[in-house]
Write an enzyme that holds these catalytic residues in place. Structure first.
Site, PDB file in Angstrom:
ATOM      1  N   ARG A 166      27.219  30.632   2.879  1.00 20.83           N
ATOM      2  CA  ARG A 166      27.494  30.109   4.192  1.00 20.83           C
ATOM      3  C   ARG A 166      26.940  29.012   4.479  1.00 20.83           C
ATOM      4  NH1 ARG A 166      25.990  36.012   4.218  1.00 20.83           N
ATOM      5  NH2 ARG A 166      27.630  37.226   4.673  1.00 20.83           N
ATOM      6  N   LYS A 189      23.286  37.576   6.212  1.00 19.75           N
ATOM      7  CA  LYS A 189      23.732  38.567   7.473  1.00 19.75           C
ATOM      8  C   LYS A 189      22.995  39.900   7.419  1.00 19.75           C
ATOM      9  CE  LYS A 189      28.178  36.411   9.154  1.00 19.75           C
ATOM     10  NZ  LYS A 189      29.208  36.830   9.549  1.00 19.75           N
ATOM     11  N   HIS A 257      33.538  26.726   5.372  1.00 19.49           N
ATOM     12  CA  HIS A 257      33.794  28.021   5.223  1.00 19.49           C
ATOM     13  C   HIS A 257      34.575  28.162   3.958  1.00 19.49           C
ATOM     14  CE1 HIS A 257      32.006  31.746   6.169  1.00 19.49           C
ATOM     15  NE2 HIS A 257      33.076  32.276   6.080  1.00 19.49           N
ATOM     16  N   ARG A 260      33.632  28.528   0.539  1.00 24.21           N
ATOM     17  CA  ARG A 260      32.958  29.926   0.094  1.00 24.21           C
ATOM     18  C   ARG A 260      33.972  31.055  -0.154  1.00 24.21           C
ATOM     19  NH1 ARG A 260      28.959  34.143   1.347  1.00 24.21           N
ATOM     20  NH2 ARG A 260      29.646  35.585   2.816  1.00 24.21           N
ATOM     21  N   HIS A 283      28.295  40.663   0.827  1.00 23.31           N
ATOM     22  CA  HIS A 283      29.254  41.455   2.043  1.00 23.31           C
ATOM     23  C   HIS A 283      28.555  42.794   1.710  1.00 23.31           C
ATOM     24  CE1 HIS A 283      32.843  38.698   1.503  1.00 23.31           C
ATOM     25  NE2 HIS A 283      32.031  38.362   2.556  1.00 23.31           N
ATOM     26  N   TYR A 292      38.582  38.818   2.018  1.00 29.56           N
ATOM     27  CA  TYR A 292      38.103  37.469   1.606  1.00 29.56           C
ATOM     28  C   TYR A 292      38.785  37.092   0.416  1.00 29.56           C
ATOM     29  CZ  TYR A 292      34.180  34.985   3.153  1.00 29.56           C
ATOM     30  OH  TYR A 292      33.299  33.783   3.979  1.00 29.56           O
TER      31      TYR A 292
END
Length: 311
Positions: A166, A189, A257, A260, A283, A292
């Site tokens: 990211r 995250k 992004h 990615r 993830h 994705y």
């Protein structure tokens, strides 16, 4: 500050909301961004209830909630222009809070919790083609008249594409992270850590940038510097991508992004399995990786059958 026509939250409800957010942050490892979004979602909901019923909502009083209350809230949010996806997230936060209140207060909120969230179609990301990604990196390395800044932009984009980072993860690296080893430890995250292999081309791009960078490399200072020496801003990287995509005739979806997305999609096309790609991207759910990479259910089932020991 309370907007005109909105009732302030009752102290008891403010305390309950604060405690729930503490639980979410502490036990579920939510990011500060997520906690802020949850707070905004619940404040909107609780203030709506106060206006709707003419009296500030109280924790114990939520036992009287009905489906009609949540439907009225959803209708009010749609009337304000909130999209289906944002509304679905907002209602999800409300349900999580209500479940916590039900346990804490010992009340039955099953009627309100049975309200369905609106359906929305998640838009699939658009990765760049492999040749487009390579051209994008080349253009970034030639786009700025100042050599060290051009090398910096190329290094950042190469790292995003080569490691699937990211943009916040790439720009969050510090001097202590250099020199890169075979793998980078990335904290993504939700505070989840993952190991990401570093390709030689990405290592070399960063080395080339550091050789030209006028700012000394210090352990507690940012790896990627802005023109004045501070941490590089994501907006600068986005501007670099925008100029390059315009020169290449690419659509607005060609953002940092998207590199990615491209990393994941190109790995899958080269024979990588979804579970490994999920680990590399950080993830929490395989279904997120499926979306994705644009994998359909038939492909996912084929991967499952090939990998499962009883397949």
């Amino acid at each position: 500050m309370t907007e005109p026509g909105q009732l302030a939250l009752a102290p008891a409800m403010s305390d309950a909301l604060a405690r729930w957010l503490e639980v979410e942050a502490g036990t579920r490892d939510r990011s500060p961004h997520t906690i802020k979004a949850y707070r905004d979602d619940l404040v909107s909901f609780l203030r709506f209830l106060g206006d709707y019923h003419g009296t500030p909502a109280l924790p114990g009083g939520l036992a009287r909630l009905k489906q009609t209350d949540l439907r009225a809230f959803a209708a009010a949010e749609r009337a304000r222009g909130l999209g289906a996806r944002s509304l679905a997230r907002r209602q999800s936060a409300v349900r999580s809070f209500l479940r916590w209140i039900a346990d804490r207060e010992g009340v039955d909120l099953s009627a309100a919790l049975s309200t369905r969230s609106p359906k929305y179609r998640r838009s699939l990301p658009r990765p760049l083609a492999p040749d487009q990604a390579r051209q994008m990196l080349d253009m970034a390395g030639e786009a700025h008249e100042t050599p060290w800044i051009a090398a910096r932009d190329a290094a950042v984009l190469t790292l995003l594409y080569g490691c699937g980072l990211r943009i916040s993860e790439g720009l969050g690296l510090d001097g202590r992270d250099w020199p890169f080893r075979e793998a980078l430890t990335i904290r993504g995250k939700g505070g989840r850590e993952r190991q990401v292999p570093v390709l030689p081309v990405a290592h070399q791009a960063v080395a080339d940038y550091l050789r030209l960078c006028p700012w000394p490399l210090k352990a507690d200072q940012p790896l990627f510097r802005g023109a004045r020496g501070g941490r590089l801003n994501a907006g600068i990287v986005e501007t670099t991508m925008r100029r390059a995509r315009q020169a290449m005739g690419l659509p607005p979806t060609a953002t940092p992004h998207a590199l990615r997305h491209s990393f994941a999609t190109h790995l899958l096309a080269a024979g990588g399995d979804l579970r490994s790609i999920q680990e590399l991207l950080g993830h929490a759910s395989l279904s997120t990786t499926q979306v994705y990479t644009g994998v359909d259910d038939a492909h996912l089932l084929a991967v499952y059958r090939a990998a499962h020991p009883r397949g």
